[in-house]
Design a protein around this motif. Structure first.
Motif, PDB file in Angstrom:
ATOM      1  N   CYS A   1       0.838  -1.205   0.000  1.00 51.47           N
ATOM      2  CA  CYS A   1       0.000   0.000   0.000  1.00 51.47           C
ATOM      3  C   CYS A   1       0.872   1.253   0.000  1.00 51.47           C
ATOM      4  CB  CYS A   1      -0.892   0.033   1.226  1.00 51.47           C
ATOM      5  SG  CYS A   1      -2.111  -1.266   1.299  1.00 51.47           S
ATOM      6  N   TYR A   2       0.245   2.378  -0.250  1.00 55.21           N
ATOM      7  CA  TYR A   2       0.905   3.656  -0.066  1.00 55.21           C
ATOM      8  C   TYR A   2       0.774   4.034   1.405  1.00 55.21           C
ATOM      9  CZ  TYR A   2       1.039   4.354  -5.091  1.00 55.21           C
ATOM     10  OH  TYR A   2       1.300   4.228  -6.424  1.00 55.21           O
ATOM     11  N   ALA A   3       1.850   4.454   2.011  1.00 52.78           N
ATOM     12  CA  ALA A   3       1.842   4.874   3.414  1.00 52.78           C
ATOM     13  C   ALA A   3       2.049   6.377   3.452  1.00 52.78           C
ATOM     14  CB  ALA A   3       2.936   4.166   4.186  1.00 52.78           C
ATOM     15  N   LEU A   4       0.989   7.116   3.774  1.00 51.56           N
ATOM     16  CA  LEU A   4       1.056   8.565   3.811  1.00 51.56           C
ATOM     17  C   LEU A   4       1.412   9.030   5.211  1.00 51.56           C
ATOM     18  CD1 LEU A   4      -1.145   7.865   1.506  1.00 51.56           C
ATOM     19  CD2 LEU A   4      -1.568  10.290   1.642  1.00 51.56           C
ATOM     20  N   GLY A   5       2.234  10.044   5.292  1.00 49.71           N
ATOM     21  CA  GLY A   5       2.606  10.613   6.568  1.00 49.71           C
ATOM     22  C   GLY A   5       3.219  11.980   6.369  1.00 49.71           C
ATOM     23  N   ASP A   6       3.210  12.776   7.428  1.00 49.57           N
ATOM     24  CA  ASP A   6       3.833  14.091   7.318  1.00 49.57           C
ATOM     25  C   ASP A   6       5.321  13.986   7.604  1.00 49.57           C
ATOM     26  OD1 ASP A   6       3.794  13.683  10.024  1.00 49.57           O
ATOM     27  OD2 ASP A   6       2.696  15.500  10.511  1.00 49.57           O
ATOM     28  N   ALA A   7       5.998  15.109   7.636  1.00 48.18           N
ATOM     29  CA  ALA A   7       7.454  15.111   7.791  1.00 48.18           C
ATOM     30  C   ALA A   7       7.888  14.570   9.150  1.00 48.18           C
ATOM     31  CB  ALA A   7       7.999  16.519   7.590  1.00 48.18           C
ATOM     32  N   GLY A   8       6.995  14.473  10.107  1.00 52.88           N
ATOM     33  CA  GLY A   8       7.334  13.884  11.401  1.00 52.88           C
ATOM     34  C   GLY A   8       7.653  12.405  11.311  1.00 52.88           C
TER      35      GLY A   8
ATOM     36  N   VAL B   1       4.981   7.586   1.194  1.00 51.85           N
ATOM     37  CA  VAL B   1       4.721   8.894   0.601  1.00 51.85           C
ATOM     38  C   VAL B   1       4.848   9.895   1.745  1.00 51.85           C
ATOM     39  CG1 VAL B   1       3.124  10.289  -0.743  1.00 51.85           C
ATOM     40  CG2 VAL B   1       3.153   7.824  -1.041  1.00 51.85           C
ATOM     41  N   ILE B   2       6.093  10.176   2.079  1.00 49.75           N
ATOM     42  CA  ILE B   2       6.425  11.028   3.212  1.00 49.75           C
ATOM     43  C   ILE B   2       7.427  12.065   2.727  1.00 49.75           C
ATOM     44  CG2 ILE B   2       7.392  11.079   5.538  1.00 49.75           C
ATOM     45  CD1 ILE B   2       6.714   8.048   5.679  1.00 49.75           C
ATOM     46  N   PRO B   3       7.098  13.344   2.826  1.00 49.96           N
ATOM     47  CA  PRO B   3       8.072  14.345   2.391  1.00 49.96           C
ATOM     48  C   PRO B   3       9.274  14.364   3.325  1.00 49.96           C
ATOM     49  CG  PRO B   3       6.208  15.412   3.426  1.00 49.96           C
ATOM     50  CD  PRO B   3       5.873  13.950   3.321  1.00 49.96           C
TER      51      PRO B   3
ATOM     52  N   ARG C   1      -3.756  13.091   1.697  1.00 48.25           N
ATOM     53  CA  ARG C   1      -3.622  13.185   3.139  1.00 48.25           C
ATOM     54  C   ARG C   1      -4.519  14.283   3.709  1.00 48.25           C
ATOM     55  NH1 ARG C   1      -0.545  16.000   6.371  1.00 48.25           N
ATOM     56  NH2 ARG C   1      -0.114  15.122   8.409  1.00 48.25           N
ATOM     57  N   SER C   2      -4.905  15.242   2.886  1.00 47.52           N
ATOM     58  CA  SER C   2      -5.773  16.315   3.363  1.00 47.52           C
ATOM     59  C   SER C   2      -7.129  15.777   3.804  1.00 47.52           C
ATOM     60  CB  SER C   2      -5.960  17.370   2.270  1.00 47.52           C
ATOM     61  OG  SER C   2      -6.670  16.827   1.182  1.00 47.52           O
ATOM     62  N   ARG C   3      -7.568  14.668   3.234  1.00 46.94           N
ATOM     63  CA  ARG C   3      -8.835  14.066   3.669  1.00 46.94           C
ATOM     64  C   ARG C   3      -8.755  13.614   5.122  1.00 46.94           C
ATOM     65  NH1 ARG C   3     -10.728  10.192  -1.299  1.00 46.94           N
ATOM     66  NH2 ARG C   3     -10.828  11.806  -2.874  1.00 46.94           N
ATOM     67  N   ILE C   4      -7.613  13.095   5.501  1.00 46.78           N
ATOM     68  CA  ILE C   4      -7.425  12.667   6.880  1.00 46.78           C
ATOM     69  C   ILE C   4      -7.444  13.881   7.805  1.00 46.78           C
ATOM     70  CG2 ILE C   4      -5.806  11.547   8.472  1.00 46.78           C
ATOM     71  CD1 ILE C   4      -4.835   9.930   6.004  1.00 46.78           C
ATOM     72  N   GLU C   5      -6.766  14.943   7.407  1.00 41.48           N
ATOM     73  CA  GLU C   5      -6.727  16.163   8.206  1.00 41.48           C
ATOM     74  C   GLU C   5      -8.126  16.769   8.339  1.00 41.48           C
ATOM     75  OE1 GLU C   5      -4.197  17.322   9.884  1.00 41.48           O
ATOM     76  OE2 GLU C   5      -2.790  15.838   9.129  1.00 41.48           O
ATOM     77  N   MET C   6      -8.910  16.725   7.250  1.00 37.17           N
ATOM     78  CA  MET C   6     -10.275  17.257   7.310  1.00 37.17           C
ATOM     79  C   MET C   6     -11.151  16.417   8.224  1.00 37.17           C
ATOM     80  SD  MET C   6     -11.142  18.698   3.498  1.00 37.17           S
ATOM     81  CE  MET C   6     -10.676  17.240   2.591  1.00 37.17           C
ATOM     82  N   PHE C   7     -10.951  15.101   8.222  1.00 42.51           N
ATOM     83  CA  PHE C   7     -11.719  14.214   9.093  1.00 42.51           C
ATOM     84  C   PHE C   7     -11.501  14.578  10.554  1.00 42.51           C
ATOM     85  CE2 PHE C   7     -11.571  10.325  11.698  1.00 42.51           C
ATOM     86  CZ  PHE C   7     -12.914   9.968  11.640  1.00 42.51           C
ATOM     87  N   PHE C   8     -10.241  14.731  10.955  1.00 42.81           N
ATOM     88  CA  PHE C   8      -9.964  15.079  12.340  1.00 42.81           C
ATOM     89  C   PHE C   8     -10.394  16.506  12.663  1.00 42.81           C
ATOM     90  CE2 PHE C   8      -7.127  11.393  12.121  1.00 42.81           C
ATOM     91  CZ  PHE C   8      -7.563  10.749  13.258  1.00 42.81           C
ATOM     92  N   GLY C   9     -10.365  17.394  11.679  1.00 46.40           N
ATOM     93  CA  GLY C   9     -10.876  18.742  11.886  1.00 46.40           C
ATOM     94  C   GLY C   9     -12.364  18.745  12.182  1.00 46.40           C
ATOM     95  N   LYS C  10     -13.109  17.888  11.477  1.00 47.22           N
ATOM     96  CA  LYS C  10     -14.550  17.797  11.730  1.00 47.22           C
ATOM     97  C   LYS C  10     -14.836  17.216  13.104  1.00 47.22           C
ATOM     98  CE  LYS C  10     -16.038  17.523   6.971  1.00 47.22           C
ATOM     99  NZ  LYS C  10     -16.660  16.714   5.916  1.00 47.22           N
TER     100      LYS C  10
END
Length: 102
Positions: A33-40, A58-60, A79-88
């Motif tokens: 799978c693709y593993a998305l993550g932020d720079a952390g 897929v990590i910058p 990854r923005s979908r994940i961020e929007m989910f937690f924002g909601k």
């Protein structure tokens, strides 16, 4: 996240726990799978663990890396979908927590 936008797996940690310390346990059973993550999540050891299970990280890369790492920007935007989910969830805490003042 699948192609349809469904979450595969997630884990919440405390605010005082660094994310990459529990990340290896999150992707143990996930293969190909693709593993998305932020720079952390940018560490060579974590990238090797992901690639050993045929996952594509897929990590910058962090800005202070000596050798820059490229990531697929098109997939990283998902990854923005994940961020929007937690924002909601944070906005609608009343619905998520279901508690009364009394």
């Amino acid at each position: 996240m699948t192609a349809e936008g469904h979450f595969v797996e997630g884990q919440l940690t405390g605010g005082n726990v660094h994310d990459v310390t529990v990340a290896s346990g999150l992707f143990e059973d996930i293969v190909g799978c693709y593993a998305l993550g932020d720079a952390g999540y940018d560490s060579d050891r974590y990238r090797r663990d992901l690639m050993s299970n045929n996952n594509i990280p897929v990590i910058p890369g962090r800005k202070n890396r000596k050798i820059p790492i490229d990531c697929d920007k098109k997939i990283y935007k998902l990854r923005s979908r994940i961020e929007m989910f937690f924002g909601k969830i944070k906005e609608n805490r009343r619905l998520g927590m279901r508690y009364d003042k009394l």
